[in-house]
Write a protein that holds these residues in place. Structure first.
Motif, PDB file in Angstrom:
ATOM      1  N   GLU A  51     -28.338 -40.182  49.853  1.00 19.46           N
ATOM      2  CA  GLU A  51     -28.448 -39.224  50.951  1.00 19.46           C
ATOM      3  C   GLU A  51     -29.765 -38.494  50.862  1.00 19.46           C
ATOM      4  O   GLU A  51     -30.451 -38.521  49.847  1.00 19.46           O
ATOM      5  CB  GLU A  51     -27.288 -38.228  50.924  1.00 19.46           C
ATOM      6  CG  GLU A  51     -27.169 -37.448  49.632  1.00 19.46           C
ATOM      7  CD  GLU A  51     -25.962 -36.530  49.623  1.00 19.46           C
ATOM      8  OE1 GLU A  51     -26.020 -35.514  48.900  1.00 19.46           O
ATOM      9  OE2 GLU A  51     -24.980 -36.818  50.324  1.00 19.46           O
ATOM     10  N   GLY A  52     -30.114 -37.841  51.958  1.00 18.54           N
ATOM     11  CA  GLY A  52     -31.387 -37.131  52.021  1.00 18.54           C
ATOM     12  C   GLY A  52     -31.925 -37.175  53.440  1.00 18.54           C
ATOM     13  O   GLY A  52     -31.199 -36.894  54.390  1.00 18.54           O
ATOM     14  N   VAL A  53     -33.187 -37.556  53.585  1.00 19.08           N
ATOM     15  CA  VAL A  53     -33.830 -37.661  54.896  1.00 19.08           C
ATOM     16  C   VAL A  53     -34.066 -39.139  55.177  1.00 19.08           C
ATOM     17  O   VAL A  53     -34.741 -39.818  54.404  1.00 19.08           O
ATOM     18  CB  VAL A  53     -35.165 -36.897  54.936  1.00 19.08           C
ATOM     19  CG1 VAL A  53     -35.819 -37.035  56.311  1.00 19.08           C
ATOM     20  CG2 VAL A  53     -34.957 -35.431  54.584  1.00 19.08           C
ATOM     21  N   GLU A  54     -33.519 -39.617  56.288  1.00 17.58           N
ATOM     22  CA  GLU A  54     -33.694 -41.028  56.630  1.00 17.58           C
ATOM     23  C   GLU A  54     -34.923 -41.214  57.506  1.00 17.58           C
ATOM     24  O   GLU A  54     -35.053 -40.582  58.554  1.00 17.58           O
ATOM     25  CB  GLU A  54     -32.468 -41.569  57.353  1.00 17.58           C
ATOM     26  CG  GLU A  54     -32.584 -43.082  57.632  1.00 17.58           C
ATOM     27  CD  GLU A  54     -31.374 -43.643  58.363  1.00 17.58           C
ATOM     28  OE1 GLU A  54     -30.508 -44.233  57.693  1.00 17.58           O
ATOM     29  OE2 GLU A  54     -31.303 -43.461  59.604  1.00 17.58           O
ATOM     30  N   ILE A  55     -35.813 -42.079  57.064  1.00 12.78           N
ATOM     31  CA  ILE A  55     -36.953 -42.497  57.867  1.00 12.78           C
ATOM     32  C   ILE A  55     -36.760 -43.975  58.189  1.00 12.78           C
ATOM     33  O   ILE A  55     -35.763 -44.576  57.806  1.00 12.78           O
ATOM     34  CB  ILE A  55     -38.290 -42.246  57.146  1.00 12.78           C
ATOM     35  CG1 ILE A  55     -38.444 -43.190  55.947  1.00 12.78           C
ATOM     36  CG2 ILE A  55     -38.399 -40.779  56.713  1.00 12.78           C
ATOM     37  CD1 ILE A  55     -39.841 -43.202  55.341  1.00 12.78           C
ATOM     38  N   MET A  56     -37.708 -44.561  58.893  1.00 14.16           N
ATOM     39  CA  MET A  56     -37.707 -45.994  59.107  1.00 14.16           C
ATOM     40  C   MET A  56     -39.120 -46.515  58.878  1.00 14.16           C
ATOM     41  O   MET A  56     -40.101 -45.798  59.081  1.00 14.16           O
ATOM     42  CB  MET A  56     -37.247 -46.350  60.522  1.00 14.16           C
ATOM     43  CG  MET A  56     -35.807 -46.004  60.828  1.00 14.16           C
ATOM     44  SD  MET A  56     -35.346 -46.543  62.501  1.00 14.16           S
ATOM     45  CE  MET A  56     -33.688 -45.868  62.619  1.00 14.16           C
TER      46      MET A  56
END
Length: 209
Positions: A30-35
């Motif tokens: 978990e955390g911050v999802e980027i792409m």
């Protein structure tokens, strides 16, 4: 001789992209999802527009694009060579002279695209970062953002993207894809060491399920 040099380059890119940085890194749950996105030639970092860590609207306001009114959720940031970016709206427009000039050396430019809920897929792969890792990624990108008074804005290809002057010198050893991997490496992500081609970046990012 030319064929030998081309073959040598591809071998070197395979070797360089296979040597990892941040070897101990494991993607967090978990955390911050980027792409990490790619069109097969160029890669970009797709970031949430607003998080507690960073609000990109101050650096990349929607007022800088032709269609500012949409409910944008993400910005995609990438770096590349000025002449290629500005004079190649499609890859069929790429001239040999422009490509050779970029390989020898050209000025850097940021490309920023605004997206509404981009869907994950093989060309747009999700990657989770911890909040401290995302903060380091943000800092690495901010280092490429010139103050408003010092940068020139250039019209993008569509109604939702824009170019900005940026520091850095593009050449065969420091390509758009190398910028992507260097930025991910600054965040602590496990990534290849020399990644001039998009495959050298994307092979480190798991495909979306």
């Amino acid at each position: 001789m030319i064929a030998f040099l081309v073959a040598g380059f591809f071998v070197a890119t395979w070797v360089g992209s296979s040597v990892s940085r941040n070897t101990a890194w494991v993607e967090p749950a978990e955390g911050v999802e980027i792409m990490v996105g790619t069109n097969g030639i160029h890669t970009e970092l797709v970031l949430p527009l607003v998080t507690p860590i960073k609000d990109w609207r101050a650096d990349f306001p929607a007022s800088d694009i032709l269609d500012p009114a949409r409910a944008y959720t993400h910005v995609a940031v990438s770096w590349g060579e000025r002449e290629v970016f500005l004079n190649t709206p499609t890859w069929s427009d790429l001239k040999l002279s422009t490509a050779v000039g970029a390989a020898i050396g050209g000025d850097g430019l940021l490309h920023v695209a605004h997206y509404v809920r981009p869907a994950p897929g093989p060309e747009n792969r999700p990657l989770m970062l911890t909040e401290p890792q995302y903060a380091r990624l943000v800092a690495a990108i901010e280092a490429q953002v010139l103050p408003p008074a010092q940068r020139i804005r250039h019209r993008g290809y569509a109604s939702w993207d824009v170019f900005y002057d940026a520091p850095g010198r593009y050449h065969l050893g420091n390509t758009c894809n190398q910028w992507t991997s260097d930025t991910l490496a600054a965040a602590g992500v496990r990534i290849g060491s020399w990644t001039p081609l998009p495959g050298g970046v994307m092979k480190w990012i798991p495909d979306a399920d």
